[in-house]
Design an enzyme around this catalytic site. Structure first.
Site, PDB file in Angstrom:
ATOM      1  N   ARG A  65       0.802  -1.211   0.000  1.00 39.14           N
ATOM      2  CA  ARG A  65       0.000   0.000   0.000  1.00 39.14           C
ATOM      3  C   ARG A  65       0.843   1.273   0.000  1.00 39.14           C
ATOM      4  NH1 ARG A  65      -3.866  -2.812   4.411  1.00 39.14           N
ATOM      5  NH2 ARG A  65      -1.905  -3.845   4.795  1.00 39.14           N
ATOM      6  N   ASP A 202       3.342 -24.287   4.329  1.00 39.11           N
ATOM      7  CA  ASP A 202       3.487 -24.606   5.747  1.00 39.11           C
ATOM      8  C   ASP A 202       4.993 -24.709   5.930  1.00 39.11           C
ATOM      9  OD1 ASP A 202       3.985 -26.119   8.101  1.00 39.11           O
ATOM     10  OD2 ASP A 202       1.891 -26.715   8.111  1.00 39.11           O
ATOM     11  N   HIS A 203       5.600 -23.699   6.552  1.00 36.19           N
ATOM     12  CA  HIS A 203       7.060 -23.635   6.483  1.00 36.19           C
ATOM     13  C   HIS A 203       7.733 -24.812   7.188  1.00 36.19           C
ATOM     14  CE1 HIS A 203       6.844 -21.776  10.490  1.00 36.19           C
ATOM     15  NE2 HIS A 203       8.125 -22.026  10.621  1.00 36.19           N
ATOM     16  N   LYS A 207      11.552 -27.433   6.337  1.00 38.11           N
ATOM     17  CA  LYS A 207      12.683 -27.677   7.237  1.00 38.11           C
ATOM     18  C   LYS A 207      13.360 -28.989   6.843  1.00 38.11           C
ATOM     19  CE  LYS A 207      10.596 -25.357  11.234  1.00 38.11           C
ATOM     20  NZ  LYS A 207      11.485 -24.327  11.720  1.00 38.11           N
ATOM     21  N   GLU A 241       8.089 -23.657  22.494  1.00 39.20           N
ATOM     22  CA  GLU A 241       8.710 -22.369  22.184  1.00 39.20           C
ATOM     23  C   GLU A 241       8.910 -21.569  23.455  1.00 39.20           C
ATOM     24  OE1 GLU A 241       7.491 -20.562  18.181  1.00 39.20           O
ATOM     25  OE2 GLU A 241       5.626 -21.188  19.115  1.00 39.20           O
ATOM     26  N   ASP A 261      -2.724 -21.948  15.476  1.00 40.46           N
ATOM     27  CA  ASP A 261      -1.431 -21.424  15.051  1.00 40.46           C
ATOM     28  C   ASP A 261      -0.413 -22.539  14.802  1.00 40.46           C
ATOM     29  OD1 ASP A 261       0.288 -19.107  14.640  1.00 40.46           O
ATOM     30  OD2 ASP A 261       1.326 -19.712  16.474  1.00 40.46           O
ATOM     31  N   HIS A 266       1.202 -27.101  11.385  1.00 41.60           N
ATOM     32  CA  HIS A 266       2.549 -27.688  11.515  1.00 41.60           C
ATOM     33  C   HIS A 266       2.522 -29.079  12.166  1.00 41.60           C
ATOM     34  CE1 HIS A 266       3.589 -23.709  10.422  1.00 41.60           C
ATOM     35  NE2 HIS A 266       3.649 -23.179  11.618  1.00 41.60           N
ATOM     36  N   LYS A 366       3.632 -21.747  24.053  1.00 40.14           N
ATOM     37  CA  LYS A 366       4.500 -20.574  24.108  1.00 40.14           C
ATOM     38  C   LYS A 366       4.996 -20.448  25.546  1.00 40.14           C
ATOM     39  CE  LYS A 366       3.377 -18.687  19.999  1.00 40.14           C
ATOM     40  NZ  LYS A 366       4.331 -18.753  18.889  1.00 40.14           N
TER      41      LYS A 366
HETATM   42  C1  BG6 Z   1       4.498 -19.878  12.921  1.00 38.59           C
HETATM   43  C2  BG6 Z   1       3.596 -19.510  14.064  1.00 38.59           C
HETATM   44  O1  BG6 Z   1       3.768 -20.501  11.911  1.00 38.59           O
HETATM   45  O2  BG6 Z   1       5.497 -20.771  13.394  1.00 38.59           O
HETATM   46  C3  BG6 Z   1       4.404 -18.888  15.192  1.00 38.59           C
HETATM   47  O3  BG6 Z   1       2.622 -18.581  13.608  1.00 38.59           O
HETATM   48  C4  BG6 Z   1       5.526 -19.800  15.605  1.00 38.59           C
HETATM   49  O4  BG6 Z   1       3.571 -18.612  16.315  1.00 38.59           O
HETATM   50  C5  BG6 Z   1       6.335 -20.225  14.392  1.00 38.59           C
HETATM   51  O5  BG6 Z   1       6.349 -19.111  16.537  1.00 38.59           O
HETATM   52  C6  BG6 Z   1       7.351 -21.270  14.763  1.00 38.59           C
HETATM   53  O6  BG6 Z   1       8.194 -21.495  13.683  1.00 38.59           O
HETATM   54  P1  BG6 Z   1       9.661 -22.023  13.896  1.00 38.59           P
HETATM   55  O7  BG6 Z   1      10.176 -22.228  12.516  1.00 38.59           O
HETATM   56  O8  BG6 Z   1      10.385 -20.963  14.670  1.00 38.59           O
HETATM   57  O9  BG6 Z   1       9.531 -23.284  14.681  1.00 38.59           O
END
Ligand code: BG6
Length: 515
Positions: A65, A202-203, A207, A241, A261, A266, A366
């Site tokens: 934007r 989905d990251h 990994k 985490e 989340d 994940h 968390k």
């Molecule tokens: C994200 C979540 O998808 O993954 C976050 O929204 C989380 O809340 C994060 O902290 C964790 O990713 P990683 O790669 O640090 O384990």
């Protein structure tokens, strides 16, 4: 030496990408001024480019934007990238800078997409991007449908029937808020795009250690015969985490919670990789067909089951590694009367032949004592105990731990005889560590995933049926949790979650692993 062009008749390899060199293309980053672009996407593209993985002809176009010019976007990116860079940064940046451009516009303004189209056509001429487009939606979820619709209207999506030029759209999580909204989003997306053009990211799947689960299971012959209910007594999946609501995430997180989340996406993906049947090959559909079967075998719970098998909790004030941490309700952006879960523990069994009766335990939270993600496969004890055991708790059973992060690797625990005249056994470990086994740094998840999109390889992306299947399971939990009487427990920041989560396992005579 292998001749890469030689015909490969092995059916197991037929769906594998041969040469990992992408076509020329333009990568459009929606949300180019946002956190994800600066923290993950720009560094990933920069590394890909500096390591020679980008196509010879490419353009990176920021769309946002703000009323920025090409030069302003370049200088913002440069500042971000310079932060974690090495001595060769200036040299690498000089080569990449001319590929970077910016297109300013509101996401809901159709005219802005026509401006973008003109810009991309200019880049096709000046940068040889050949009409291939990768659109990355690094924006808040409420904009996903709107952007896809506008891309379609402006004629920015090519037909999926032709191989080139291609259009691919990457959609970030969260993909929906529940089953209904995920379906709605899938419908909006399908109105413009063919499923083959959609990359739901989905990251975790990017990994290395997560991909290694498949390598371990299907690249070796010794694990598969014991990977089932006859030999495995339980599986624990932990994603812990230390972080809380850093970076102003409170208001997003408060609408999401740990279950949406982390668990719906994940952790369900980790479950799929551990529990799936061997695929016919490693092509996108073969793998994803097997994964969705795992999700389809998740139990059909009632509200009573949810009460029995799930524990939700939130953190209270405490300290993590000596530093004070506020309670969740004191975090910025969190509603005073919030019932959002920052921790979930769950026990489930899969309704299929391979896993019937084997408990899968999940926990994520968390503000736990440390960042640690792993999958622990607990094998059954030998049928007869012939030796004295030293190690408490393991009772002589083998344990395979797949460490996702940190200390990426795997270890197998087994019993060995303690030297001496007695028949005494003690637990020992065979340990594999990425850091020492391979002398190369592990690539960032986003690098691998962006490269795969450019290559048109969807195997590490989530298909629509998998998204919906995971939501179908999670929806039942969310429904039960929406009852005002459903408890939300508390745990002190810096501890491993509430007592009730320990009790969940204690009922099976089990306990959470100490990490
Ligand atoms: C994200 C979540 O998808 O993954 C976050 O929204 C989380 O809340 C994060 O902290 C964790 O990713 P990683 O790669 O640090 O384990």
């Amino acid at each position: 030496m292998t001749d890469a062009s030689a015909k490969d008749d092995n059916p197991l390899r037929q769906n594998l990408p041969r040469a990992r060199v992408p076509d020329p293309c333009a990568i459009v980053l929606f949300g180019a001024t946002g956190d994800l672009t600066h923290r993950k996407l720009a560094p990933a593209l920069f590394h890909l480019a500096s390591q020679g993985h980008m196509p010879a002809d490419y353009a990176i176009v920021g769309f946002a934007r703000r009323d920025w010019t090409d030069d302003r976007f370049r200088s913002e990116l440069k500042t971000t990238l310079a932060k974690d860079s090495g001595p060769d940064f200036e040299h690498a940046w000089k080569r990449i800078e001319p590929h970077v451009a910016f297109s300013s516009g509101q996401f809901d303004d159709p005219a802005a997409y026509f401006d973008l189209k003109r810009k991309l056509e200019q880049l096709d001429s000046s940068h040889g991007t050949m009409g291939n487009r990768l659109f990355y939606l690094a924006v808040a979820p409420e904009f996903f449908s709107m952007i896809v619709e506008n891309l379609g209207r402006a004629g920015l999506i090519h037909s999926s029937q032709k191989e080139t030029p291609w259009s691919r759209v990457v959609i970030e999580k969260p993909f929906g808020h529940d089953l209904e909204s995920a379906r709605e989003l899938n419908r909006d997306v399908a109105a413009v795009l063919d499923e083959s053009q959609v990359y739901r990211i989905d990251h975790y799947l990017g990994k290395e250690t997560v991909q290694n689960i498949q390598a371990l299971r299907f690249g070796n012959a010794i694990f598969e015969p014991i990977w089932n209910r006859l030999h495995v007594s339980s599986v624990q999946i932990t994603v812990a985490e230390e972080v809380g609501m850093a970076g102003g995430r409170g208001s997003y997180y408060d609408k999401s919670g740990a279950i949406r989340d982390m668990l719906q996406n994940h952790m369900m993906q980790l479950l799929c990789l551990v529990a799936m049947e061997p695929p016919a090959n490693l092509g996108g559909d073969a793998v994803r067909n097997e994964k969705v079967k795992v999700l389809d075998s998740l139990p059909k719970w009632t509200a009573e089951d949810v009460a029995k098998y799930t524990v939700r909790a939130r953190y209270t004030k405490g300290s993590i590694q000596g530093a004070e941490a506020p309670g969740y309700l004191e975090e910025k952006g969190v509603a005073a009367n919030s019932k959002t879960d920052t921790y979930v523990a769950m026990r489930l069994t899969l309704e299929n032949w391979r896993w019937a009766g084997v408990p899968f335990y999940f926990r994520t939270g968390k503000r736990l004592p440390k960042r640690a993600s792993e999958i622990a496969i607990q094998f059954r004890e030998p049928p007869a105990r012939l030796f004295e055991h030293d190690s408490e708790g393991s009772g002589g059973a083998n344990l395979l731990v797949l460490r996702i992060q940190p200390n990426e690797g795997a270890s197998l625990a087994f019993l060995a005889k303690v030297p001496g005249s007695r028949r005494r056994l003690q637990e020992v470990r065979m340990d594999f560590r990425y850091g020492t086994a391979f002398a190369v740094p592990t690539p960032e998840a986003y690098e691998r995933l962006l490269l795969d999109v450019m290559l048109g390889d969807p195997s590490l992306f989530t298909r629509t049926d998998a998204v919906e299947s995971a939501w179908r399971f999670v929806d039942v939990i969310l429904d039960a949790w929406s009852d005002p009487k459903f408890p939300i427990y508390e745990y002190t920041s810096g501890t491993w979650g509430p007592e009730e989560a320990d009790q969940l396992l204690a009922r099976d005579g089990a306990r959470w692993r100490r990490l």
